[in-house]
Scaffold this motif. Structure first.
Motif, PDB file in Angstrom:
ATOM      1  N   ILE A 282       0.715  -1.212  -0.230  1.00 11.05           N
ATOM      2  CA  ILE A 282       0.165  -0.151   0.083  1.00 11.05           C
ATOM      3  C   ILE A 282       1.102   1.302   0.017  1.00 11.05           C
ATOM      4  CG2 ILE A 282      -0.222   0.125   2.555  1.00 11.05           C
ATOM      5  CD1 ILE A 282      -3.085   1.068   1.996  1.00 11.05           C
ATOM      6  N   TRP A 330      -3.036   0.519  -3.684  1.00 11.94           N
ATOM      7  CA  TRP A 330      -2.615  -0.699  -2.981  1.00 11.94           C
ATOM      8  C   TRP A 330      -2.323  -1.590  -4.192  1.00 11.94           C
ATOM      9  CZ3 TRP A 330      -5.690  -2.860   1.803  1.00 11.94           C
ATOM     10  CH2 TRP A 330      -4.731  -3.833   2.636  1.00 11.94           C
ATOM     11  N   THR A 335      -9.059  -2.700  -4.355  1.00  6.70           N
ATOM     12  CA  THR A 335      -9.670  -1.725  -3.595  1.00  6.70           C
ATOM     13  C   THR A 335     -10.802  -0.940  -4.235  1.00  6.70           C
ATOM     14  OG1 THR A 335      -8.146  -0.090  -3.816  1.00  6.70           O
ATOM     15  CG2 THR A 335      -7.631  -1.753  -2.057  1.00  6.70           C
ATOM     16  N   THR A 352      -4.883   3.471  10.584  1.00  7.34           N
ATOM     17  CA  THR A 352      -5.195   2.757   9.399  1.00  7.34           C
ATOM     18  C   THR A 352      -4.251   1.526   9.295  1.00  7.34           C
ATOM     19  OG1 THR A 352      -6.322   4.513   8.168  1.00  7.34           O
ATOM     20  CG2 THR A 352      -5.534   2.698   6.789  1.00  7.34           C
ATOM     21  N   GLU A 355      -4.397  -1.263  11.762  1.00  4.45           N
ATOM     22  CA  GLU A 355      -5.383  -2.078  11.484  1.00  4.45           C
ATOM     23  C   GLU A 355      -4.982  -3.115  10.372  1.00  4.45           C
ATOM     24  OE1 GLU A 355      -9.883  -2.170  10.255  1.00  4.45           O
ATOM     25  OE2 GLU A 355      -9.421  -0.407  11.017  1.00  4.45           O
ATOM     26  N   LEU A 356      -4.520  -2.476   9.372  1.00  2.00           N
ATOM     27  CA  LEU A 356      -3.993  -3.346   8.406  1.00  2.00           C
ATOM     28  C   LEU A 356      -3.044  -4.574   8.640  1.00  2.00           C
ATOM     29  CD1 LEU A 356      -4.031  -0.673   5.456  1.00  2.00           C
ATOM     30  CD2 LEU A 356      -5.752  -2.372   5.657  1.00  2.00           C
ATOM     31  N   SER A 370      -8.853   5.165  11.650  1.00  7.15           N
ATOM     32  CA  SER A 370      -8.926   4.102  10.519  1.00  7.15           C
ATOM     33  C   SER A 370      -9.625   4.407   9.393  1.00  7.15           C
ATOM     34  CB  SER A 370      -8.725   2.759  11.067  1.00  7.15           C
ATOM     35  OG  SER A 370      -8.962   1.685   9.747  1.00  7.15           O
ATOM     36  N   THR A 372      -9.955   2.315   6.780  1.00  7.31           N
ATOM     37  CA  THR A 372      -9.784   1.052   5.976  1.00  7.31           C
ATOM     38  C   THR A 372     -11.357   0.880   5.262  1.00  7.31           C
ATOM     39  OG1 THR A 372     -10.553  -0.333   7.894  1.00  7.31           O
ATOM     40  CG2 THR A 372      -8.302  -0.026   7.461  1.00  7.31           C
ATOM     41  N   SER A 373     -12.369   1.612   5.683  1.00  4.53           N
ATOM     42  CA  SER A 373     -13.727   1.421   5.027  1.00  4.53           C
ATOM     43  C   SER A 373     -13.553   2.086   3.692  1.00  4.53           C
ATOM     44  CB  SER A 373     -14.911   2.070   5.755  1.00  4.53           C
ATOM     45  OG  SER A 373     -14.618   3.439   6.008  1.00  4.53           O
ATOM     46  N   LEU A 375     -10.986   2.069   1.585  1.00  2.00           N
ATOM     47  CA  LEU A 375     -10.133   1.143   0.642  1.00  2.00           C
ATOM     48  C   LEU A 375     -11.047   0.017   0.405  1.00  2.00           C
ATOM     49  CD1 LEU A 375      -6.788   0.796   2.885  1.00  2.00           C
ATOM     50  CD2 LEU A 375      -7.296   2.151   0.971  1.00  2.00           C
ATOM     51  N   GLU A 376     -12.094  -0.600   1.021  1.00  2.00           N
ATOM     52  CA  GLU A 376     -12.665  -1.424   0.983  1.00  2.00           C
ATOM     53  C   GLU A 376     -14.243  -1.005   0.133  1.00  2.00           C
ATOM     54  OE1 GLU A 376     -13.818  -2.759   4.692  1.00  2.00           O
ATOM     55  OE2 GLU A 376     -11.611  -3.371   4.990  1.00  2.00           O
TER      56      GLU A 376
END
Length: 493
Positions: A282, A330, A335, A352, A355-356, A370, A372-373, A375-376
């Motif tokens: 990433i 990433w 993603t 972030t 968490e990853l 974070s 991360t949502s 990215l997802e």
């Protein structure tokens, strides 16, 4: 996969087998969830919001960074943690407002001063991104600019290795005497001497050398802190000649060439990843703050950085001071891709990445969260407002807060006068700062008014009152948690 992760996966498979034999696809899912990504932070110095072609610059070519943005996530509402370098870097590394660390302005070279500015450094108890990632098996490296201590490469203050960097190749502040043939780099505590070449290419050379010599297959964290396009600027002549017909003068052509030279260096690093089959990586690209103002000081003659539609420049708490280009890509991972107006800050990188990587967060107040949502799913709505208090800001309203689409700003007044400009909070001025009141508020809707041109406080009175109440509360909490520098020996040279 490294040994630690292999052991975890095998244990998970064994536990599942106590109930039933797992299917191959189930094992693959477990393994994918546990695999830690390599993490790379690419950070420019004084790069403006519109200094990449992907963000609207009409002249500068940045094909490698453009590709990262076009195949990844382009963050149009990305914020550095401060409108000035040292503060911004401390915030990025810790996930905390730099005020909590006591880094209120850029850190000059060591010289005793009445306001205790010579004491300022990133303190040993701060927990940083590399330290968090090392706790779960990462190897870590910093190449480029440090600027988080007044006594660089000295045992008097913590150095990069004290914050989790296994390997570091850095300067205190700028590449000196310029980006060309710098002579002030230090490698793991040892002075390097003069190096031939340009700083952006030199630091990428060092990063590639470190990757080549990495001792294991462990995931890595790599921070590449470019000096460009901060003054004193020097650029390859072939690139300067390319831009001369497109620039107003040679100095502007040198600035344009300086930014492209960074892009070429990034391209070399990306090519290395590709040829060495380094995937699951990433990459985050950004800048420490907005662009320098042309001729603000004598050596700023090349400072042609562009804030684009934003108001202000570096050292402002208007948008151009800390709203900067943001890119996330990433490699080797599917993603969300595209442009987003999600409000993201460099404060968010530590939570972030933790968490990853499967790491625990530090047991202290964090101002980031974070994303991360994003990215997802492409969606991220921050719960915490972003608050900045830069006591030496060029603009009048030195405290600002963004929440959602809204931004509120205010002046600091003491006894009906503007609070004097301050480089550092120390025992000689803290009471005055605490007594100063926020006043003369303005409110902007940044979604419809990116230029902060229309104060809508009277148009949206309910929003204004709610924002004002939260703003005062957030600023007071930040001030209460700010570090105050106290000299044990009060004698000043």
């Amino acid at each position: 996969m490294n040994f630690k992760l292999f052991t975890v996966v095998m244990f998970a498979v064994f536990c599942l087998s106590c109930k039933e034999t797992p299917k191959a696809k189930d094992v693959a899912v477990i393994e994918e969830k546990l695999e830690q990504p390599n993490i790379v932070v690419l950070l420019c110095d004084d790069l403006g919001y519109e200094d990449l072609s992907a963000f609207g610059h009409p002249v500068i070519e940045t094909k490698n960074l453009d590709k990262l943005a076009n195949t990844g996530i382009k963050l149009t509402d990305f914020y550095s943690t401060a409108p000035v370098c040292s503060s911004s870097r401390a915030g990025l590394l810790t996930g905390r407002s730099p005020n909590r660390a006591g880094i209120y302005d850029f850190i000059p070279s060591y010289k005793k001063s009445e306001d205790n500015r010579d004491l300022v450094h990133l303190q040993a108890d701060e927990v940083t991104i590399p330290a968090v990632l090392k706790s779960v098996g990462y190897e870590t490296c910093l190449v480029g600019k440090w600027h988080c201590s007044s006594q660089f490469n000295s045992t008097a203050q913590p150095q990069p290795n004290d914050f989790g960097f296994d390997y570091w190749f850095a300067t205190h502040n700028n590449a000196s005497p310029s980006h060309e043939n710098p002579k002030n780099f230090v490698r793991n505590g040892e002075k390097v001497g003069k190096i031939q070449g340009y700083s952006s290419q030199i630091v990428v050379d060092e990063a590639i050398t470190w990757l080549d010599k990495k001792s294991s297959n462990a995931p890595f964290f790599l921070e590449v802190a470019f000096h460009e396009p901060h003054e004193p600027i020097a650029s390859p002549e072939d690139l300067v000649q390319k831009y001369l017909p497109l620039a107003r003068n040679r100095e502007e052509a040198e600035f344009f060439a300086n930014v492209e030279n960074v892009d070429l260096a990034v391209g070399r690093l990306l090519d290395y990843f590709k040829t060495h089959n380094i995937t699951n990586t990433i990459i985050v690209f950004s800048s420490d703050n907005g662009p320098e103002t042309l001729n603000r000081y004598p050596k700023a003659k090349h400072s042609y950085g562009s804030p684009g539609p934003l108001q202000g420049m570096k050292l402002w708490t208007n948008e151009a001071g800390f709203r900067v280009p943001g890119i996330v890509n990433w490699i080797g991972k599917k993603t969300f891709t595209g442009s987003t107006q999600a409000v993201v800050s460099a404060l968010d990188l530590l939570p972030t990445f933790a968490e990853l990587a499967g790491a625990e967060l530090p047991d202290r107040i964090l101002d980031g969260e974070s994303f991360t949502s994003l990215l997802e799913t492409g969606h991220f709505e921050r719960k915490k407002s972003l608050t900045w208090a830069f006591y030496d800001a060029i603009n009048a309203r030195r405290v600002a807060m963004r929440k959602g689409d809204w931004k509120i700003m205010g002046r600091l007044e003491l006894d009906n006068k503007e609070l004097p400009h301050i480089h550092n909070l120390y025992d000689g001025n803290i009471e005055a700062v605490k007594q100063a009141k926020l006043t003369d508020f303005v409110l902007f809707n940044l979604k419809s008014d990116i230029a902060e041109s229309n104060n809508v406080a009277s148009t949206y009175p309910e929003v204004f009152e709610a924002m004002k109440t939260e703003f005062e509360s957030e600023y007071n909490a930040l001030l209460t948690g700010s570090h105050i520098w106290i000299r044990e020996n009060q004698d000043v040279e």
